[in-house]
Design a protein around this motif. Structure first.
Motif, PDB file in Angstrom:
ATOM      1  N   CYS A 110       0.850  -1.183   0.000  1.00 22.84           N
ATOM      2  CA  CYS A 110       0.000   0.000   0.000  1.00 22.84           C
ATOM      3  C   CYS A 110       0.888   1.237   0.000  1.00 22.84           C
ATOM      4  O   CYS A 110       1.900   1.279   0.693  1.00 22.84           O
ATOM      5  CB  CYS A 110      -0.882   0.010   1.244  1.00 22.84           C
ATOM      6  SG  CYS A 110      -1.951   1.453   1.289  1.00 22.84           S
ATOM      7  N   ASN A 146      -0.451   4.389   0.484  1.00 20.22           N
ATOM      8  CA  ASN A 146      -1.278   5.529   0.894  1.00 20.22           C
ATOM      9  C   ASN A 146      -0.872   6.189   2.202  1.00 20.22           C
ATOM     10  O   ASN A 146      -1.180   7.349   2.420  1.00 20.22           O
ATOM     11  CB  ASN A 146      -2.743   5.111   0.946  1.00 20.22           C
ATOM     12  CG  ASN A 146      -3.217   4.787  -0.450  1.00 20.22           C
ATOM     13  OD1 ASN A 146      -2.935   5.527  -1.391  1.00 20.22           O
ATOM     14  ND2 ASN A 146      -3.892   3.665  -0.600  1.00 20.22           N
ATOM     15  N   PHE A 147      -0.241   5.457   3.057  1.00 16.96           N
ATOM     16  CA  PHE A 147       0.216   6.033   4.323  1.00 16.96           C
ATOM     17  C   PHE A 147      -0.873   6.845   5.032  1.00 16.96           C
ATOM     18  O   PHE A 147      -0.660   8.006   5.386  1.00 16.96           O
ATOM     19  CB  PHE A 147       1.491   6.878   4.126  1.00 16.96           C
ATOM     20  CG  PHE A 147       2.679   6.031   3.779  1.00 16.96           C
ATOM     21  CD1 PHE A 147       3.443   5.437   4.780  1.00 16.96           C
ATOM     22  CD2 PHE A 147       3.035   5.798   2.461  1.00 16.96           C
ATOM     23  CE1 PHE A 147       4.531   4.633   4.471  1.00 16.96           C
ATOM     24  CE2 PHE A 147       4.125   4.994   2.134  1.00 16.96           C
ATOM     25  CZ  PHE A 147       4.875   4.420   3.142  1.00 16.96           C
ATOM     26  N   CYS A 148      -2.034   6.242   5.217  1.00 12.03           N
ATOM     27  CA  CYS A 148      -3.020   6.859   6.106  1.00 12.03           C
ATOM     28  C   CYS A 148      -2.315   6.993   7.455  1.00 12.03           C
ATOM     29  O   CYS A 148      -1.582   6.074   7.863  1.00 12.03           O
ATOM     30  CB  CYS A 148      -4.255   5.974   6.219  1.00 12.03           C
ATOM     31  SG  CYS A 148      -5.058   5.742   4.622  1.00 12.03           S
ATOM     32  N   TYR A 169      -2.821   6.704  10.494  1.00 15.04           N
ATOM     33  CA  TYR A 169      -3.038   5.788  11.626  1.00 15.04           C
ATOM     34  C   TYR A 169      -2.541   4.378  11.333  1.00 15.04           C
ATOM     35  O   TYR A 169      -2.495   3.526  12.206  1.00 15.04           O
ATOM     36  CB  TYR A 169      -4.546   5.697  11.954  1.00 15.04           C
ATOM     37  CG  TYR A 169      -5.379   5.429  10.716  1.00 15.04           C
ATOM     38  CD1 TYR A 169      -5.507   4.142  10.215  1.00 15.04           C
ATOM     39  CD2 TYR A 169      -5.983   6.462  10.014  1.00 15.04           C
ATOM     40  CE1 TYR A 169      -6.212   3.895   9.050  1.00 15.04           C
ATOM     41  CE2 TYR A 169      -6.692   6.234   8.851  1.00 15.04           C
ATOM     42  CZ  TYR A 169      -6.807   4.940   8.378  1.00 15.04           C
ATOM     43  OH  TYR A 169      -7.484   4.711   7.223  1.00 15.04           O
ATOM     44  N   CYS A 170      -2.181   4.105  10.072  1.00 16.49           N
ATOM     45  CA  CYS A 170      -2.123   2.714   9.612  1.00 16.49           C
ATOM     46  C   CYS A 170      -0.703   2.178   9.497  1.00 16.49           C
ATOM     47  O   CYS A 170       0.191   2.827   8.953  1.00 16.49           O
ATOM     48  CB  CYS A 170      -2.827   2.608   8.267  1.00 16.49           C
ATOM     49  SG  CYS A 170      -2.968   0.905   7.694  1.00 16.49           S
ATOM     50  N   VAL A 176       0.002  -0.700   7.864  1.00 22.43           N
ATOM     51  CA  VAL A 176       0.125  -1.593   6.706  1.00 22.43           C
ATOM     52  C   VAL A 176       1.224  -1.187   5.704  1.00 22.43           C
ATOM     53  O   VAL A 176       2.004  -2.035   5.273  1.00 22.43           O
ATOM     54  CB  VAL A 176      -1.248  -1.771   6.005  1.00 22.43           C
ATOM     55  CG1 VAL A 176      -1.115  -2.474   4.656  1.00 22.43           C
ATOM     56  CG2 VAL A 176      -2.190  -2.549   6.915  1.00 22.43           C
ATOM     57  N   PRO A 177       1.338   0.108   5.330  1.00 22.20           N
ATOM     58  CA  PRO A 177       2.397   0.446   4.372  1.00 22.20           C
ATOM     59  C   PRO A 177       3.797   0.093   4.886  1.00 22.20           C
ATOM     60  O   PRO A 177       4.713  -0.119   4.093  1.00 22.20           O
ATOM     61  CB  PRO A 177       2.246   1.970   4.203  1.00 22.20           C
ATOM     62  CG  PRO A 177       0.818   2.234   4.540  1.00 22.20           C
ATOM     63  CD  PRO A 177       0.492   1.266   5.653  1.00 22.20           C
ATOM     64  N   GLN A 211      -4.960  -4.112  -1.064  1.00 25.82           N
ATOM     65  CA  GLN A 211      -5.172  -3.054  -0.052  1.00 25.82           C
ATOM     66  C   GLN A 211      -5.919  -1.884  -0.671  1.00 25.82           C
ATOM     67  O   GLN A 211      -6.616  -1.145  -0.003  1.00 25.82           O
ATOM     68  CB  GLN A 211      -3.854  -2.535   0.530  1.00 25.82           C
ATOM     69  CG  GLN A 211      -2.980  -3.589   1.171  1.00 25.82           C
ATOM     70  CD  GLN A 211      -3.612  -4.235   2.370  1.00 25.82           C
ATOM     71  OE1 GLN A 211      -4.601  -3.758   2.901  1.00 25.82           O
ATOM     72  NE2 GLN A 211      -3.058  -5.346   2.793  1.00 25.82           N
ATOM     73  N   HIS A 219     -10.292   2.154  -2.226  1.00 23.28           N
ATOM     74  CA  HIS A 219     -10.040   3.445  -1.584  1.00 23.28           C
ATOM     75  C   HIS A 219     -10.853   4.500  -2.333  1.00 23.28           C
ATOM     76  O   HIS A 219     -10.720   4.629  -3.557  1.00 23.28           O
ATOM     77  CB  HIS A 219      -8.550   3.781  -1.641  1.00 23.28           C
ATOM     78  CG  HIS A 219      -8.150   4.881  -0.715  1.00 23.28           C
ATOM     79  ND1 HIS A 219      -8.795   6.099  -0.704  1.00 23.28           N
ATOM     80  CD2 HIS A 219      -7.210   4.945   0.250  1.00 23.28           C
ATOM     81  CE1 HIS A 219      -8.242   6.878   0.225  1.00 23.28           C
ATOM     82  NE2 HIS A 219      -7.276   6.187   0.824  1.00 23.28           N
ATOM     83  N   GLN A 227     -13.824   5.807   7.075  1.00 18.45           N
ATOM     84  CA  GLN A 227     -12.965   6.049   8.268  1.00 18.45           C
ATOM     85  C   GLN A 227     -13.487   7.157   9.175  1.00 18.45           C
ATOM     86  O   GLN A 227     -13.479   7.005  10.393  1.00 18.45           O
ATOM     87  CB  GLN A 227     -11.497   6.335   7.905  1.00 18.45           C
ATOM     88  CG  GLN A 227     -10.866   5.373   6.891  1.00 18.45           C
ATOM     89  CD  GLN A 227     -10.781   3.927   7.323  1.00 18.45           C
ATOM     90  OE1 GLN A 227     -11.225   3.560   8.394  1.00 18.45           O
ATOM     91  NE2 GLN A 227     -10.229   3.071   6.490  1.00 18.45           N
ATOM     92  N   ARG A 267      -6.419  10.872   4.174  1.00 22.46           N
ATOM     93  CA  ARG A 267      -7.273  10.058   3.308  1.00 22.46           C
ATOM     94  C   ARG A 267      -7.458  10.671   1.911  1.00 22.46           C
ATOM     95  O   ARG A 267      -7.952  10.010   1.004  1.00 22.46           O
ATOM     96  CB  ARG A 267      -8.644   9.846   3.974  1.00 22.46           C
ATOM     97  CG  ARG A 267      -8.598   8.946   5.196  1.00 22.46           C
ATOM     98  CD  ARG A 267      -8.261   7.522   4.850  1.00 22.46           C
ATOM     99  NE  ARG A 267      -9.340   6.833   4.160  1.00 22.46           N
ATOM    100  CZ  ARG A 267      -9.244   5.581   3.727  1.00 22.46           C
ATOM    101  NH1 ARG A 267      -8.121   4.892   3.897  1.00 22.46           N
ATOM    102  NH2 ARG A 267     -10.257   5.008   3.106  1.00 22.46           N
TER     103      ARG A 267
HETATM  104 FE1  SF4 Z   1      -3.304   1.588   3.036  1.00 21.04          FE
HETATM  105 FE2  SF4 Z   1      -5.790   0.964   3.846  1.00 21.04          FE
HETATM  106 FE3  SF4 Z   1      -3.842   1.320   5.659  1.00 21.04          FE
HETATM  107 FE4  SF4 Z   1      -4.811   3.443   4.321  1.00 21.04          FE
HETATM  108  S1  SF4 Z   1      -5.964   2.108   5.757  1.00 21.04           S
HETATM  109  S2  SF4 Z   1      -2.623   2.945   4.685  1.00 21.04           S
HETATM  110  S3  SF4 Z   1      -5.255   2.521   2.321  1.00 21.04           S
HETATM  111  S4  SF4 Z   1      -3.924  -0.299   4.109  1.00 21.04           S
END
Ligand code: SF4
Ligand code: 5AD
Length: 455
Positions: free
Chosen positions: A157, A159-161, A163-164, A166-167, A201, A249, A276, A288
């Motif tokens: 991913c 996007n680097f939201c 809070y997240c 995952v990236p 993602q 997204h 979100q 976002r």
């Molecule tokens: Fe990526 Fe989804 Fe996490 Fe945003 S919420 S950083 S889109 S995985």
């Protein structure tokens, strides 16, 4: 014969990875067993999206210590998102040094070799790569079902939201070649698969980042196939009756995808569109890249294209700095959209993300109180919307015994609602017509129609 068990935490991407890991163990002659404590090889595939998943992982791992000590040769392996974080590796080294093998999200394809080495040499191996390489194709998979399947089309991913995590744990976004995806789905269809869940993602940016540092699919003159284009191709594959996808997204949703819902073919009239927050101010801080108004406009256009589209979402409450007014914006957005269902989360601090460093964290009791108010609204709407299913006759793919009553069968409607019905287990894997007799908030109760098309 040696046995294995894979324990999966977290999202569908992880479930799909676990199918690969299971397939690799089966190729090495292991067979599946229900009970992890008696298995010869246990793999824990972890999730780090929220703190709860971290805690559950350490709890489950702790329970394997005794069986591991008492059974010569038992292999305990851990992998997945948590392993991409140094502080987790440090904890494992300090408190769980008995674990045989630790690997990450970027080297699943190496698992067979690592596993053999760790078991042969009785070594404790930690092998985690910080950078993702090209997507590995052609790995084995022990699929959980024959009639429905996960199909991962991309990884990572970008996007680097704020809070997240995952990236950081799954690396940069990479897409699989369309030909590889189409081939996989054709093969699934040939083997009797009726429903696919297309995974990524951020599926809406499929095809945009097909190369990783020039290693994969970089110098290509292939026509650029975007997500809507890929769905159109998958729609042509004979035997596939339902195509679902997640996660979309909102910032990357294309006109083409919205257009596709006018004539969706086998694509289910359903979309998971995480919002979100309903506050544009919070959305900005979450990074976002859309406002409340832009999100609502997407919903309006989706419904214009497909009036009965079912929309679900993800919502976080208690993001740092979220005020009562921000939260009320979320509530009012929920009332405006009237989601068919929603996954709701209490904001969880994730070490290393920008939001974790903020000093204006929302106190726990406020987060919990807002969470309660939010799910009350969501459930009320869900219950009201369930009513429209009363007496409807709908196709349902029968998936197995019901979770709440093993004597009943369960499946999903096209819109993604759970249906429970009495019936013979021989129906599992079939698409049948069901009359809904009792709609409830979380599941619809139904009965098999007497007249069935032969499928
Ligand atoms: Fe990526 Fe989804 Fe996490 Fe945003 S919420 S950083 S889109 S995985
Ligand atoms: N805290 C709470 N929820 C989170 N999610 C992602 N990161 C966090 C976090 N730190 C939620 C988002 C995402 C879903 C998969 O998990 O809503 O869409």
């Amino acid at each position: 014969m040696k046995t294995y068990h894979v324990i999966t935490f977290g999202c569908q991407m992880n479930e799909r990875d676990s199918e690969t890991i299971a397939g690799m163990l089966e190729e090495q002659g292991y067979s599946y067993t229900e009970d992890p404590k008696s298995a010869d090889a246990v793999v824990l595939n972890t999730c780090s999206v929220r703190e709860n998943a971290d805690k559950r992982f350490f709890g489950v791992l702790g329970q394997l210590k005794n069986p591991h000590e008492n059974r010569e040769g038992m292999m305990v392996c851990v992998c997945g998102c948590m392993m991409q974080q140094q502080h987790i590796i440090d904890t494992l080294k300090a408190k769980y040094p008995w674990v045989d093998l630790v690997f990450g999200t970027h080297n699943i394809s190496e698992f067979p070799v690592l596993f053999k080495n760790a078991s042969r040499e009785k070594a404790h191996i930690i092998d985690v790569l910080s950078e993702a390489g090209p997507i590995a194709e052609g790995l084995p998979a022990a699929r959980a079902y024959g009639f429905k399947a996960f199909v991962s089309i991309m990884q990572g991913c970008n996007n680097f939201c704020s809070y997240c995590i995952v990236p950081y744990t799954r690396g940069r976004e990479r897409s699989r070649r369309p030909e590889a995806v189409i081939e996989e789905v054709k093969e699934l269809a040939k083997n009797g698969c009726k429903e696919i869940m297309v995974l990524g993602q951020n599926v809406n940016s499929y095809g945009r980042a097909r190369s990783v540092a020039g290693t994969y699919c970089a110098a290509t003159d292939e026509p650029h196939l975007d997500f809507a284009g890929l769905l159109k191709e998958l729609n042509k594959i004979e035997g596939i009756e339902r195509i679902r996808f997640m996660t979309s997204h909102p910032k990357d949703i294309s006109d083409g995808l919205i257009e596709l819902f006018k004539d969706p073919g086998h694509v289910c009239r359903q979309i998971h569109l995480p919002v979100q927050s309903g506050s544009s101010r919070v959305l900005k801080e979450m990074n976002r890249v859309y406002t409340r108004e832009q999100y609502l406009d997407i919903v309006r256009r989706l419904r214009q294209a497909c009036p009965d589209i079912a929309i679900s979402t993800d919502i976080i409450v208690g993001f740092p700095g979220e005020t009562e007014e921000d939260f009320e914006q979320t509530l009012s957005l929920v009332e405006e959209v009237r989601y068919d269902s929603a996954f709701t989360f209490i904001y969880s601090v994730r070490q290393g993300t920008p939001a974790a460093a903020r000093e204006d964290q929302v106190p726990e009791e406020i987060k919990h109180a807002r969470f309660g108010r939010l799910i009350e609204a969501i459930h009320r709407i869900q219950e009201e919307k369930a009513e429209k299913y009363r007496d409807a006759v709908l196709p349902v793919l029968i998936e197995g015994p019901s979770k709440t009553d093993p004597d009943m069968l369960t499946g999903h409607t096209e819109s993604g609602r759970v249906v429970d019905l009495p019936g013979d287990p021989s129906l599992i894997g079939r698409m049948v017509k069901v009359r809904i007799t009792k709609p409830q908030t979380f599941s619809l109760y139904g009965a098999l129609c007497e007249e069935q098309e032969d499928r």
